[in-house]
Design a protein around this motif. Structure first.
Motif, PDB file in Angstrom:
ATOM      1  N   ASN A 330      96.701 108.737  54.112  1.00 40.11           N
ATOM      2  CA  ASN A 330      95.535 107.924  53.803  1.00 40.11           C
ATOM      3  C   ASN A 330      95.579 107.508  52.342  1.00 40.11           C
ATOM      4  O   ASN A 330      95.706 108.351  51.453  1.00 40.11           O
ATOM      5  CB  ASN A 330      94.272 108.742  54.098  1.00 40.11           C
ATOM      6  N   ALA A 331      95.487 106.194  52.075  1.00 41.67           N
ATOM      7  CA  ALA A 331      95.610 105.663  50.721  1.00 41.67           C
ATOM      8  C   ALA A 331      94.230 105.422  50.116  1.00 41.67           C
ATOM      9  O   ALA A 331      93.386 104.763  50.727  1.00 41.67           O
ATOM     10  CB  ALA A 331      96.397 104.354  50.751  1.00 41.67           C
ATOM     11  N   ARG A 332      94.044 105.928  48.874  1.00 40.16           N
ATOM     12  CA  ARG A 332      92.735 105.847  48.230  1.00 40.16           C
ATOM     13  C   ARG A 332      92.869 105.632  46.729  1.00 40.16           C
ATOM     14  O   ARG A 332      93.933 105.824  46.148  1.00 40.16           O
ATOM     15  CB  ARG A 332      91.941 107.144  48.456  1.00 40.16           C
ATOM     16  N   PHE A 333      91.726 105.272  46.122  1.00 38.42           N
ATOM     17  CA  PHE A 333      91.574 105.257  44.669  1.00 38.42           C
ATOM     18  C   PHE A 333      90.355 106.088  44.349  1.00 38.42           C
ATOM     19  O   PHE A 333      89.318 105.977  45.008  1.00 38.42           O
ATOM     20  CB  PHE A 333      91.398 103.830  44.147  1.00 38.42           C
ATOM     21  N   SER A 334      90.456 106.933  43.324  1.00 40.06           N
ATOM     22  CA  SER A 334      89.384 107.872  43.027  1.00 40.06           C
ATOM     23  C   SER A 334      88.945 107.769  41.570  1.00 40.06           C
ATOM     24  O   SER A 334      89.774 107.586  40.669  1.00 40.06           O
ATOM     25  CB  SER A 334      89.843 109.306  43.318  1.00 40.06           C
ATOM     26  N   VAL A 335      87.620 107.903  41.367  1.00 40.70           N
ATOM     27  CA  VAL A 335      87.042 107.990  40.028  1.00 40.70           C
ATOM     28  C   VAL A 335      86.369 109.349  39.890  1.00 40.70           C
ATOM     29  O   VAL A 335      85.622 109.777  40.777  1.00 40.70           O
ATOM     30  CB  VAL A 335      86.015 106.865  39.785  1.00 40.70           C
ATOM     31  N   THR A 336      86.644 110.031  38.795  1.00 42.93           N
ATOM     32  CA  THR A 336      86.027 111.326  38.495  1.00 42.93           C
ATOM     33  C   THR A 336      85.114 111.158  37.290  1.00 42.93           C
ATOM     34  O   THR A 336      85.538 110.654  36.244  1.00 42.93           O
ATOM     35  CB  THR A 336      87.091 112.383  38.179  1.00 42.93           C
ATOM     36  N   ALA A 337      83.852 111.555  37.448  1.00 42.41           N
ATOM     37  CA  ALA A 337      82.865 111.387  36.377  1.00 42.41           C
ATOM     38  C   ALA A 337      82.144 112.697  36.111  1.00 42.41           C
ATOM     39  O   ALA A 337      82.128 113.603  36.950  1.00 42.41           O
ATOM     40  CB  ALA A 337      81.853 110.310  36.753  1.00 42.41           C
ATOM     41  N   THR A 338      81.533 112.787  34.939  1.00 38.61           N
ATOM     42  CA  THR A 338      80.724 113.944  34.598  1.00 38.61           C
ATOM     43  C   THR A 338      79.845 113.610  33.398  1.00 38.61           C
ATOM     44  O   THR A 338      80.200 112.759  32.580  1.00 38.61           O
ATOM     45  CB  THR A 338      81.595 115.171  34.267  1.00 38.61           C
ATOM     46  N   GLY A 339      78.671 114.228  33.338  1.00 33.27           N
ATOM     47  CA  GLY A 339      77.876 114.221  32.106  1.00 33.27           C
ATOM     48  C   GLY A 339      77.049 112.990  31.827  1.00 33.27           C
ATOM     49  O   GLY A 339      76.434 112.897  30.767  1.00 33.27           O
ATOM     50  N   GLY A 340      76.981 111.987  32.719  1.00 32.74           N
ATOM     51  CA  GLY A 340      76.168 110.824  32.420  1.00 32.74           C
ATOM     52  C   GLY A 340      76.455 109.659  33.343  1.00 32.74           C
ATOM     53  O   GLY A 340      77.348 109.721  34.200  1.00 32.74           O
ATOM     54  N   ASP A 341      75.677 108.574  33.171  1.00 34.34           N
ATOM     55  CA  ASP A 341      75.800 107.394  34.024  1.00 34.34           C
ATOM     56  C   ASP A 341      77.188 106.759  33.912  1.00 34.34           C
ATOM     57  O   ASP A 341      77.852 106.842  32.869  1.00 34.34           O
ATOM     58  CB  ASP A 341      74.757 106.346  33.639  1.00 34.34           C
ATOM     59  N   VAL A 342      77.605 106.082  34.998  1.00 41.76           N
ATOM     60  CA  VAL A 342      78.893 105.396  35.048  1.00 41.76           C
ATOM     61  C   VAL A 342      78.659 103.947  35.463  1.00 41.76           C
ATOM     62  O   VAL A 342      77.885 103.670  36.391  1.00 41.76           O
ATOM     63  CB  VAL A 342      79.850 106.079  36.053  1.00 41.76           C
ATOM     64  N   ASP A 343      79.325 103.017  34.786  1.00 40.76           N
ATOM     65  CA  ASP A 343      79.274 101.600  35.152  1.00 40.76           C
ATOM     66  C   ASP A 343      80.607 100.968  34.767  1.00 40.76           C
ATOM     67  O   ASP A 343      80.898 100.777  33.593  1.00 40.76           O
ATOM     68  CB  ASP A 343      78.122 100.902  34.437  1.00 40.76           C
ATOM     69  N   ILE A 344      81.408 100.654  35.773  1.00 44.95           N
ATOM     70  CA  ILE A 344      82.730 100.091  35.523  1.00 44.95           C
ATOM     71  C   ILE A 344      83.075  99.113  36.636  1.00 44.95           C
ATOM     72  O   ILE A 344      82.668  99.293  37.795  1.00 44.95           O
ATOM     73  CB  ILE A 344      83.799 101.216  35.436  1.00 44.95           C
ATOM     74  N   THR A 345      83.809  98.041  36.300  1.00 47.51           N
ATOM     75  CA  THR A 345      84.290  97.075  37.288  1.00 47.51           C
ATOM     76  C   THR A 345      85.812  97.051  37.249  1.00 47.51           C
ATOM     77  O   THR A 345      86.414  96.891  36.187  1.00 47.51           O
ATOM     78  CB  THR A 345      83.737  95.667  37.009  1.00 47.51           C
ATOM     79  N   ILE A 346      86.427  97.221  38.417  1.00 44.01           N
ATOM     80  CA  ILE A 346      87.887  97.348  38.532  1.00 44.01           C
ATOM     81  C   ILE A 346      88.391  96.304  39.516  1.00 44.01           C
ATOM     82  O   ILE A 346      87.783  96.074  40.576  1.00 44.01           O
ATOM     83  CB  ILE A 346      88.286  98.754  39.009  1.00 44.01           C
ATOM     84  N   ARG A 347      89.501  95.680  39.174  1.00 42.54           N
ATOM     85  CA  ARG A 347      90.173  94.713  40.048  1.00 42.54           C
ATOM     86  C   ARG A 347      91.244  95.437  40.854  1.00 42.54           C
ATOM     87  O   ARG A 347      92.091  96.145  40.299  1.00 42.54           O
ATOM     88  CB  ARG A 347      90.779  93.589  39.215  1.00 42.54           C
ATOM     89  N   PHE A 348      91.234  95.258  42.177  1.00 39.09           N
ATOM     90  CA  PHE A 348      92.197  95.877  43.084  1.00 39.09           C
ATOM     91  C   PHE A 348      92.977  94.784  43.807  1.00 39.09           C
ATOM     92  O   PHE A 348      92.387  93.811  44.281  1.00 39.09           O
ATOM     93  CB  PHE A 348      91.494  96.737  44.131  1.00 39.09           C
ATOM     94  N   GLY A 349      94.293  94.937  43.908  1.00 33.56           N
ATOM     95  CA  GLY A 349      95.097  93.956  44.614  1.00 33.56           C
ATOM     96  C   GLY A 349      96.194  94.577  45.455  1.00 33.56           C
ATOM     97  O   GLY A 349      96.846  95.535  45.043  1.00 33.56           O
ATOM     98  N   TRP A 350      96.368  94.055  46.648  1.00 36.17           N
ATOM     99  CA  TRP A 350      97.474  94.348  47.552  1.00 36.17           C
ATOM    100  C   TRP A 350      97.792  95.847  47.698  1.00 36.17           C
ATOM    101  O   TRP A 350      98.921  96.286  47.413  1.00 36.17           O
ATOM    102  CB  TRP A 350      98.723  93.605  47.090  1.00 36.17           C
ATOM    103  N   PRO A 351      96.853  96.661  48.144  1.00 40.80           N
ATOM    104  CA  PRO A 351      97.200  98.065  48.409  1.00 40.80           C
ATOM    105  C   PRO A 351      98.249  98.162  49.506  1.00 40.80           C
ATOM    106  O   PRO A 351      98.289  97.347  50.436  1.00 40.80           O
ATOM    107  CB  PRO A 351      95.865  98.684  48.845  1.00 40.80           C
TER     108      PRO A 351
END
Length: 536
Positions: A330-351
């Motif tokens: 199973n193919a995935r992308f993961s974000v790990t956060a801690t300690g506060g709010d998160v706001d990010i925009t990521i471009r994904f292409g051709w997995p």
């Protein structure tokens, strides 16, 4: 002829020490000059050598000299039973039709790859977008219970009231249930129907998007835009997470295919995807990773941490599954956060998800028809008679680049065979299984002869192999200027009729790399000369 006087014509003829010589201008990726002379003068290399002039003790002129820049030599046959992709000179991916050779102007040379299957059904990122902004919701926690929700931003573009999802560190808290209400596509209210228990560390909330790409699972990621960059189809996801409390890590995954692929213990798989950071910040994010999970428990996984930048870059993760219970990849992308709010925009292409020890060129289904898709293998061959090779034999020199090792099969750099039936009779130069060692190896009547070690090849570095064959069964091989290895095969049989480059007849053993040049010499070189022909 002076070593300091530049050659002004493509071919210059002259004389040195009573030996006829010729300087040939080599075009394409091997820019420079090579000097060929008609006798093996041992003092010639010492007498003439400067700058880009390479003086080789080569006793003949090539009857064929061709750089694989944008064409094949006459009479060469190329096949590939599917379309395929490669980058042009500007680095943009372009599609090549069925049975059309791929010349990579960006990397140089003719692309040769084995067959591979992309098990991500929707690598083109097709599906419905969230035409708005994700809401930002922050929980209030007291005594391990979620007691309130602050709407920091109601966002926009919601077509129905989103489910409010809770993200917590592993083993920390459970049971909370929160609903929402919207007005004009904006989250305007929330209701806690169950505050849950055990929320003693960081707790994150997000308003789950109503939209999802076809066959993908969004998690907290909102698909907000679509386009192409360098020919690559992409989708942009905005990840917004409101966090309260401290301690522990908050994980959230974007799943590229909800079905995954059937897999098993000992199999090696590779996931790849293009990534780029296009908005927001890495504030409170401790890790971004490409993750290849082995199901059903997802404990058998391979992870590649990536540093997101403003450059659209292809990343990969490879895993050989070790758990006996593994039944899926199973193919995935993961974000790990801690300690506060998160706001990010990521471009994904051709997995891409393929059973391979490395990523190969991108594989796409037909636009508008998401499906598991296979790219066929590239094959290149030529009949020896069309090269003019007769009873006197020839020397063939092949240059190229190996881009990666293959864990499942060996790679043929060149192969000679009778081209009759299915009898496994052939002479080969092979990159050994999962190795960087190149050997000469013959097969006669299905039995392999002892390997002749020719040297090692560095990945993504040029190689040059020279093979001399004199009918019926005399061979010499040399690579990168190393001493030649000679042998005579006493087995009788059909005369060799076909030369294959980057593959062999059965099994295919296709090269993972590129071919950059071929030269053919007749009459063939003497064994003691062959290392001069293979010098890089």
């Amino acid at each position: 002829m002076s070593g300091t006087t530049p050659a002004t014509a493509e071919q210059v003829y002259g004389a040195y020490d009573h030996s006829e010589v010729r300087v040939s201008h080599i075009l394409g990726p091997h820019k420079g000059l090579s000097l060929y002379h008609k006798t093996s003068d041992p003092g010639l290399n010492d007498a003439i050598s400067s700058g880009q002039v390479l003086v080789d003790a080569i006793s003949g002129f090539p009857t064929l000299a061709h750089d694989f820049v944008n064409s094949l030599p006459a009479n060469f046959l190329f096949t590939r039973a599917s379309k395929a992709l490669a980058r042009n000179a500007s680095g943009t991916y372009v599609e090549f039709g069925t049975d059309t050779p791929r010349f990579s102007g960006f990397l140089g040379g003719l692309v040769i790859e084995p067959a591979r299957t992309n098990n991500v059904r929707n690598p083109r990122c097709e599906g419905t977008l969230h035409n708005g902004i994700p809401a930002l919701l922050r929980p209030t926690v007291a005594g391990g219970i979620i007691t309130g929700v602050t709407i920091v931003s109601g966002g926009s573009g919601y077509t129905s009231a989103p489910t409010i999802s809770v993200v917590v560190p592993s083993g920390q808290g459970s049971g909370a249930a929160i609903t929402s209400s919207i007005t004009g596509g904006v989250v305007t209210g929330t209701t806690i129907t169950n505050g849950g228990t055990g929320y003693n560390q960081s707790v994150g909330l997000y308003a789950r998007p109503n939209q999802a790409l076809t066959n993908w699972s969004n998690g907290a990621f909102h698909p907000i835009a679509r386009g192409t960059e360098n020919g690559v189809d992409y989708v942009e996801y905005r990840y917004r997470l409101g966090v309260s409390g401290t301690g522990g890590t908050l994980y959230n995954d974007l799943v590229f295919d909800t079905t995954g692929a059937a897999a098993a213990q000992t199999q090696t798989w590779t996931e790849s995807v293009f990534l780029k950071m296009v908005g927001g910040a890495l504030t409170n994010i401790t890790n971004t990773s490409v993750i290849l999970y082995g199901g059903p428990s997802f404990s058998d996984n391979g992870t590649t941490a990536v540093s997101l930048t403003s450059t659209f870059t292809r990343y990969s993760a490879t895993k050989t599954f070790t758990n006996a219970t593994t039944n899926s990849a199973n193919a995935r992308f993961s974000v790990t956060a801690t300690g506060g709010d998160v706001d990010i925009t990521i471009r994904f292409g051709w997995p891409q998800l393929e059973q391979s020890a490395f990523m190969t060129s991108p594989i796409l289904p037909v636009a508008g028809t998401p499906a598991v898709t296979t790219r066929a293998a590239d094959t290149l061959s030529v009949l020896l008679t069309t090269l003019g090779v007769g009873a006197g034999g020839a020397t063939v020199v092949v240059s190229g680049v190996v881009t990666d090792k293959q864990a499942l099969s060996e790679q043929a750099i060149l192969s000679l065979d009778p081209d009759t039936g299915v009898t496994d009779t052939c002479e080969n130069v092979i990159l050994k299984l999962n190795s960087q060692e190149v050997v000469g190896r013959g097969f006669y009547g299905g039995a392999a002869r002892s390997d002749q070690p020719l040297g090692t090849v560095a990945l993504n570095a040029p190689f040059k192999v020279a093979t001399t064959f004199i009918p019926p069964r005399s061979f010499q091989h040399s690579m990168n200027g190393n001493s030649s290895q000679s042998r005579t095969e006493s087995n009788s049989g059909a005369t060799f009729a076909i030369l294959r480059l980057g593959n062999r007849k059965s099994p295919g053993w296709h090269l993972a790399g590129r071919l950059t040049r071929i030269e053919v010499y007749m009459p063939p070189a003497e064994p003691h000369e062959l290392s001069a022909y293979s010098r890089v």
